[in-house]
Design an enzyme around this catalytic site. Sequence first.
Site, PDB file in Angstrom:
ATOM      1  N   GLN A   1       5.003   5.188   4.144  1.00  0.00           N
ATOM      2  CA  GLN A   1       4.637   3.979   3.411  1.00  0.00           C
ATOM      3  C   GLN A   1       5.811   3.005   3.316  1.00  0.00           C
ATOM      4  O   GLN A   1       6.935   3.401   3.023  1.00  0.00           O
ATOM      5  CB  GLN A   1       4.150   4.369   2.001  1.00  0.00           C
ATOM      6  CG  GLN A   1       3.580   3.234   1.189  1.00  0.00           C
ATOM      7  CD  GLN A   1       2.261   2.683   1.732  1.00  0.00           C
ATOM      8  OE1 GLN A   1       1.525   3.370   2.437  1.00  0.00           O
ATOM      9  NE2 GLN A   1       1.951   1.444   1.396  1.00  0.00           N
TER      10      GLN A   1
ATOM     11  N   LYS B   1      -4.978   6.532  -0.575  1.00  0.00           N
ATOM     12  CA  LYS B   1      -5.244   6.994   0.796  1.00  0.00           C
ATOM     13  C   LYS B   1      -5.581   8.481   0.783  1.00  0.00           C
ATOM     14  O   LYS B   1      -6.554   8.917   1.417  1.00  0.00           O
ATOM     15  CB  LYS B   1      -4.022   6.723   1.693  1.00  0.00           C
ATOM     16  CG  LYS B   1      -3.821   5.251   2.025  1.00  0.00           C
ATOM     17  CD  LYS B   1      -2.475   4.961   2.689  1.00  0.00           C
ATOM     18  CE  LYS B   1      -2.295   3.446   2.880  1.00  0.00           C
ATOM     19  NZ  LYS B   1      -1.002   3.075   3.470  1.00  0.00           N
TER      20      LYS B   1
ATOM     21  N   ASP C   1      -0.859   4.380  11.633  1.00  0.00           N
ATOM     22  CA  ASP C   1      -0.626   3.028  11.115  1.00  0.00           C
ATOM     23  C   ASP C   1      -0.540   2.014  12.260  1.00  0.00           C
ATOM     24  O   ASP C   1      -0.725   0.819  12.058  1.00  0.00           O
ATOM     25  CB  ASP C   1       0.716   2.979  10.357  1.00  0.00           C
ATOM     26  CG  ASP C   1       0.538   2.967   8.847  1.00  0.00           C
ATOM     27  OD1 ASP C   1      -0.539   2.550   8.383  1.00  0.00           O
ATOM     28  OD2 ASP C   1       1.483   3.369   8.146  1.00  0.00           O
TER      29      ASP C   1
HETATM   30  N1  GUN Z   1       2.882  -1.216   3.318  1.00  0.00           N
HETATM   31  C1  GUN Z   1       1.961  -2.202   3.206  1.00  0.00           C
HETATM   32  N2  GUN Z   1       0.907  -1.966   4.018  1.00  0.00           N
HETATM   33  C2  GUN Z   1       1.164  -0.810   4.651  1.00  0.00           C
HETATM   34  C3  GUN Z   1       0.439  -0.044   5.601  1.00  0.00           C
HETATM   35  O1  GUN Z   1      -0.659  -0.399   6.068  1.00  0.00           O
HETATM   36  N3  GUN Z   1       1.037   1.104   6.016  1.00  0.00           N
HETATM   37  C4  GUN Z   1       2.260   1.506   5.549  1.00  0.00           C
HETATM   38  N4  GUN Z   1       2.777   2.637   6.019  1.00  0.00           N
HETATM   39  N5  GUN Z   1       2.956   0.810   4.670  1.00  0.00           N
HETATM   40  C5  GUN Z   1       2.404  -0.334   4.213  1.00  0.00           C
END
Ligand code: GUN
Length: 295
Positions: free
Chosen positions: A96, A52, A119
Site C-alpha cells: 500500500q 481490501k 496493482d
Molecule cells: N494508494 C492509493 N491507491 C493505491 C492503490 O491502488 N494501490 C496501492 N498499493 N496503494 C495505493
Amino acid sequence: MANLLDGKKAADEVKAELKNEIEELKEDNIIPGLAAVLVGENPASKIYVNSKAKQCKKIGIHSEVICRPDDISHDDLIRLVVDLNKRDDIHGILVQEPLPQQINKLDLNLQINPYKDVDGFHPENLGRILIGEPLFLTCTPYGILELLRRNDISLNGKDVVILGRSNIVGKPLAAMIMQKWPETNGTVTVCHTGTKDISKHTKKADVVVCAMGIAEYLKDYMIKDDAIVIDVGINRIDDPEADKGYRLVGDVDFESCEKKCSWITPVPGGVGPMTIAMLLYNTVKACKLIKRITD
Ligand code: GUN
C-alpha cells in the site's frame, strides 16, 4: 440533473461474478490468495488495506495483511516481497502507498513478480499497457473503464481530459484510453501543474477525469453541457457538523457540476469501490495465470 455512475452497484456486480468463479476454482482445490503489505500507521492506508482484506474474505479469496513498522529498512521490505513471490498460496501481492521515504518505490515495484503484480505498478505491466499488450491493468484506471462499460458508455471518438499525471492513475489511464480497444479509442489530453490554462481544455472535453488531489477543484463553469465527469479524488475537509469533524469530498464540486453534466461519479461510492473490485478481479486472474503456467 446528471445520471449517477454508481460505483458501489457496479463493484457489487463484479464481485458477484468473481464469487461464482472462485466457487468453481474451489472445486479444483484452488483458492486465490492476496498478500497486502501495510507499512506504518497511516490511518487512510489502514482503512483501505483492511477494506481490501474484508472484501477478499466476502468472495472467498484468502487474504493476509502484513504490517511492518514505519522505519522498516528498504532491504527488509524487499526481502518480504521476495518471500511472497515464492509462496504458492499467494497469487497477488500489493504494497500500500504512500510509503516512507527510505523506500525506493521503483526498486520495490521491480521486485514484485509481474505475474503477481495485481496493482499493476511494475514497470513491465505499465509498459505493457502502453504498447497495448496488457497483463494486469492498473486498478483505478481499470475501475473507471469498467464503470463506464457497465453503464454502456464508450470512449470511442470522445475527447477526454485527465487532470493529474500520477503513475497510478493519470498516466496509465491515458495509456489505456488511447488504445484501439472496444470501449476506449478516445483522444486524450493530460493536464498537470505545467498546464497554462486548465479550463481551456476541460471546457472542450466530452469526458473530464479529476485525479489531482485538490478538494472540489472542478466547477460547473469549467465543463461543457452534458460532459461526463469522473472523480478520483478522496479529500478530507473540516466539517464541525460531521461526527468525525471532517467529511470526504472528491476533486469535483459535485453540487455545481451535477446540474450541468450528463453523468457523474459520487464520492464516496464512485471510483473507490471500483478500484477494490478490479484488485479482486486481478487477483483471481493472477491465480488462474499461475495455475495455467504450473499445470
Ligand atoms: N494508494 C492509493 N491507491 C493505491 C492503490 O491502488 N494501490 C496501492 N498499493 N496503494 C495505493
